[in-house]
Design a protein around this motif. Structure first.
Motif, mmCIF file in Angstrom:
data_model
loop_
_atom_site.group_PDB
_atom_site.id
_atom_site.type_symbol
_atom_site.label_atom_id
_atom_site.label_comp_id
_atom_site.label_asym_id
_atom_site.label_seq_id
_atom_site.Cartn_x
_atom_site.Cartn_y
_atom_site.Cartn_z
ATOM 1 N N ASP A 158 62.203 2.406 40.855
ATOM 2 C CA ASP A 158 62.538 1.168 40.146
ATOM 3 C C ASP A 158 61.829 -0.018 40.815
ATOM 4 O O ASP A 158 61.973 -0.224 42.018
ATOM 5 N N VAL A 159 61.054 -0.791 40.038
ATOM 6 C CA VAL A 159 60.325 -1.916 40.639
ATOM 7 C C VAL A 159 61.283 -2.941 41.258
ATOM 8 O O VAL A 159 60.939 -3.612 42.222
ATOM 9 N N ASP A 160 62.491 -3.037 40.705
ATOM 10 C CA ASP A 160 63.452 -3.985 41.268
ATOM 11 C C ASP A 160 63.947 -3.523 42.626
ATOM 12 O O ASP A 160 64.182 -4.329 43.527
ATOM 13 N N VAL A 161 64.097 -2.206 42.787
ATOM 14 C CA VAL A 161 64.487 -1.684 44.097
ATOM 15 C C VAL A 161 63.364 -1.935 45.099
ATOM 16 O O VAL A 161 63.607 -2.379 46.228
ATOM 17 N N VAL A 162 62.132 -1.703 44.656
ATOM 18 C CA VAL A 162 60.991 -1.949 45.537
ATOM 19 C C VAL A 162 61.013 -3.405 46.009
ATOM 20 O O VAL A 162 60.808 -3.700 47.185
ATOM 21 N N ARG A 163 61.329 -4.316 45.078
ATOM 22 C CA ARG A 163 61.330 -5.736 45.421
ATOM 23 C C ARG A 163 62.434 -6.071 46.420
ATOM 24 O O ARG A 163 62.173 -6.747 47.419
ATOM 25 N N VAL A 164 63.647 -5.548 46.162
ATOM 26 C CA VAL A 164 64.739 -5.913 47.082
ATOM 27 C C VAL A 164 64.526 -5.281 48.456
ATOM 28 O O VAL A 164 64.924 -5.857 49.475
ATOM 29 N N VAL A 165 63.875 -4.116 48.490
ATOM 30 C CA VAL A 165 63.603 -3.481 49.783
ATOM 31 C C VAL A 165 62.631 -4.339 50.573
ATOM 32 O O VAL A 165 62.790 -4.563 51.766
ATOM 33 N N ARG A 166 61.647 -4.879 49.881
ATOM 34 C CA ARG A 166 60.622 -5.650 50.569
ATOM 35 C C ARG A 166 61.137 -7.025 50.985
ATOM 36 O O ARG A 166 60.815 -7.521 52.062
ATOM 37 N N SER A 167 61.940 -7.638 50.129
ATOM 38 C CA SER A 167 62.393 -8.995 50.430
ATOM 39 C C SER A 167 63.573 -9.013 51.378
ATOM 40 O O SER A 167 63.908 -10.047 51.931
ATOM 41 N N GLY A 168 64.225 -7.891 51.556
ATOM 42 C CA GLY A 168 65.423 -7.873 52.391
ATOM 43 C C GLY A 168 66.687 -8.055 51.577
ATOM 44 O O GLY A 168 67.791 -7.963 52.100
ATOM 45 N N ASP A 169 66.547 -8.287 50.280
ATOM 46 C CA ASP A 169 67.718 -8.457 49.423
ATOM 47 C C ASP A 169 68.511 -7.170 49.251
ATOM 48 O O ASP A 169 69.568 -7.180 48.606
ATOM 49 N N VAL A 170 68.010 -6.089 49.831
ATOM 50 C CA VAL A 170 68.759 -4.844 49.763
ATOM 51 C C VAL A 170 70.133 -5.028 50.418
ATOM 52 O O VAL A 170 71.119 -4.381 50.050
ATOM 53 N N ALA A 171 70.205 -5.980 51.366
ATOM 54 C CA ALA A 171 71.500 -6.282 51.992
ATOM 55 C C ALA A 171 72.490 -6.783 50.939
ATOM 56 O O ALA A 171 73.678 -6.470 50.996
#
Lengths: 267, 272
Positions: B78-91
């Motif tokens: 999922d491109v959104d997962v890729v984005r949150v992983v990179r930005s740190g928003d995965v937290a």
């Protein structure tokens, strides 16, 4: 500075930039190699089941597959600037900056990026090529090599020409049109096989509209000693890749027409 | 476990994905083109061949269904997962009062139903109705092999969506662990297309490969439902296919969950 030296300078910078992320380069290259090799493996499996396709053997099809794969991988590596032209240059207005520089726009767009990770697909094409040559019983002389390498040059020119036309369309549509993918990736998919297995209308399209036949089918059939399958005179086949270069030159003419009609988006 | 947040994310993403109509139209053109090439290539292989373990009509059905349900495949994380992983928003994902796995899984289900739905309908209409109308009925998609096959095809297709979503979510989790989607996309994407029958229909692989192909998870993404449709799988073989799909869904969801709790317990947030 000569155009060629400037181009080398451009791609030197591009490569150095990409090598700042060696892991990403290795993963994407290996990934591209893996995912394309497994497709070639599937093709081999099909020949285990069927022995031949309309009288063409596996090693012969492997050579068509290899030549078109190598041409496309090389063209794809150098034409990134044209591929991204709509979103990266027209939409943003960055094309204005290219126009004020005292160098040709073609040179600057070619210098935009040299995609190092296309080496993965290149390796797959070379592997198919090597398997095709190795399994064949033909004594390969410099003549066959020369024609096959000419085919690669013509193929690169043809694919580059398609990408230039795609970029030219972006002058009017702003967004890049994915329709070109049917000609690039779709062309590779179709020309991986000897074109006489297809219906006549499709073969004509790939000969006279987008001359995919001229850069793989004709020269490779000649090198394999199967000129009789093409229905084209024997002496003409080795010259066919020239059509790729003609297509490229024609696309440059269309490009110049597009540039003259360019209006900046102003952003 | 309350279902509402998961159903909500599924619905919102479904509606979002249905917005991409222009992309769907372009994709439809590509699929027709690709389908035509595949059909012509396999027709050439079939010419003069004897003792093929699949009829040409069954192969045609397999190819057209494959083009129609192309977007059902687990192509990428999922491109959104890729984005949150990179930005740190995965937290932030972890702060939501929901089960992160189920949340991501629901998003994957939306992705694997909305886009395929947009793409499948025009492709099916073209292959099954328009081709016969223009006199190309020998190249057309045939009707399912009987009512039972039709019902079981729909069941199997639903299981294929669940399976594809389980694989997609697993790819999301691996992306989170590796901080990059590239490796997993290339490897799983490449394996899935070949081992689901997307390049060569699985029954056309050599006989020695058949037992291996039968037990691997990717067959459940396309091969099993398509063969049920054309009657290539029948009787107990159909039941075995459906069971294989179900077992792989359970296994891959379990693996995905375990790997997610392992990854999330040691996730380091990048940047801020």
């Amino acid at each position: 500075m000569s155009a060629f030296r400037l181009y080398l300078r451009y791609i030197g910078i591009s490569l150095r930039g990409q090598m700042q992320y060696p892991a990403a380069f290795l993963i994407t290259s290996a990934g591209a190699f893996f995912s394309t090799v497994i497709e070639f493996f599937a093709l081999w499996m099909l020949f285990v089941r069927f022995d031949d396709v309309d009288g063409w053997r596996f090693e012969e099809v492997a050579l068509f597959y290899g030549v078109i794969g190598v041409s496309f991988a090389l063209a794809d590596a150098v034409t990134r600037g044209f591929d991204l032209f709509g979103p990266q240059f027209v939409k943003t207005g960055d094309f204005d900056r290219l126009l004020v520089r005292p160098r040709s726009t073609i040179l600057q767009l070619l210098g935009y990026e040299l995609r190092a990770n296309r080496v993965g697909r290149l390796a797959q094409g070379m592997l198919a090529w090597a398997i095709g040559m190795h399994m064949s019983t033909i004594a390969w002389s410099w003549r066959e090599w020369a024609v096959l390498l000419f085919a690669v040059v013509g193929g690169m020119a043809l694919f580059a020409g398609i990408l230039v036309l795609q970029a030219t369309l972006a002058f009017w549509t702003v967004e890049s049109l994915e329709i070109a993918n049917t000609l690039t990736y779709g062309g590779v998919e179709a020309a991986q096989y000897p074109l006489d297995i297809y219906a006549a209308w499709f073969r004509r399209f790939l000969t006279f509209v987008v001359p995919m036949a001229c850069i793989a089918y004709f020269p490779v059939a000649w090198a394999l000693g199967r000129a009789e399958r093409t229905g084209v005179p024997d002496w003409l086949l080795p010259l066919a890749p020239m059509m790729g270069i003609v297509f490229f030159l024609a696309s440059l003419w269309v490009w110049r027409f597009g540039v003259r009609h360019y209006t900046s988006t102003g952003s | 476990m309350k279902m509402r947040p998961y159903l909500a994310v599924l619905r919102v993403r479904f509606e979002l994905l249905l917005q991409y109509r222009a992309a769907a139209l372009a994709g439809f053109g590509t699929q027709c083109w690709w389908g035509a090439i595949k059909v012509m290539v396999l027709a050439a292989f079939f010419r003069g061949a004897t003792a093929v373990p699949m009829t040409f009509q069954q192969t045609l059905d397999y190819i057209w269904l494959g083009q129609a349900f192309l977007m059902l495949q687990p192509w990428s994380a999922d491109v959104d997962v890729v984005r949150v992983v990179r930005s740190g928003d995965v937290a932030l994902e972890r702060l939501r009062p929901v089960d992160t796995y189920a949340f991501w899984y629901a998003r994957a289900v939306a992705r694997r139903t909305a886009t395929p739905l947009l793409r499948a309908i025009p492709m099916l209409v073209t292959a099954a109705v328009i081709l016969p109308l223009v006199g190309l009925s020998t190249w057309a998609l045939s009707a399912p092999k009987g009512g039972v096959a039709a019902v079981l095809f729909v069941v199997s297709l639903a299981l294929a969506v669940a399976l594809s979503s389980a694989i997609s979510t697993l790819m999301d989790v691996v992306t989170t662990a590796a901080l990059s989607e590239r490796g997993v996309n290339a490897v799983v994407g490449g394996l899935a297309i070949v081992l689901s029958g997307g390049v060569v229909p699985l029954p056309l692989f050599p006989d020695w490969a058949q037992p291996l192909l039968k037990y691997q998870p990717f067959a459940g993404l396309a091969d099993i439902p398509f063969r049920i449709y054309s009657g290539h799988l029948a009787g107990t073989a159909t039941l075995f296919g459906l069971a294989s799909q179900s077992v792989w869904i359970i296994v891959l969801v379990a693996v995905g969950r375990a790997l997610m709790s392992h990854t999330m317990s040691r996730v380091q947030v990048q940047g801020g």
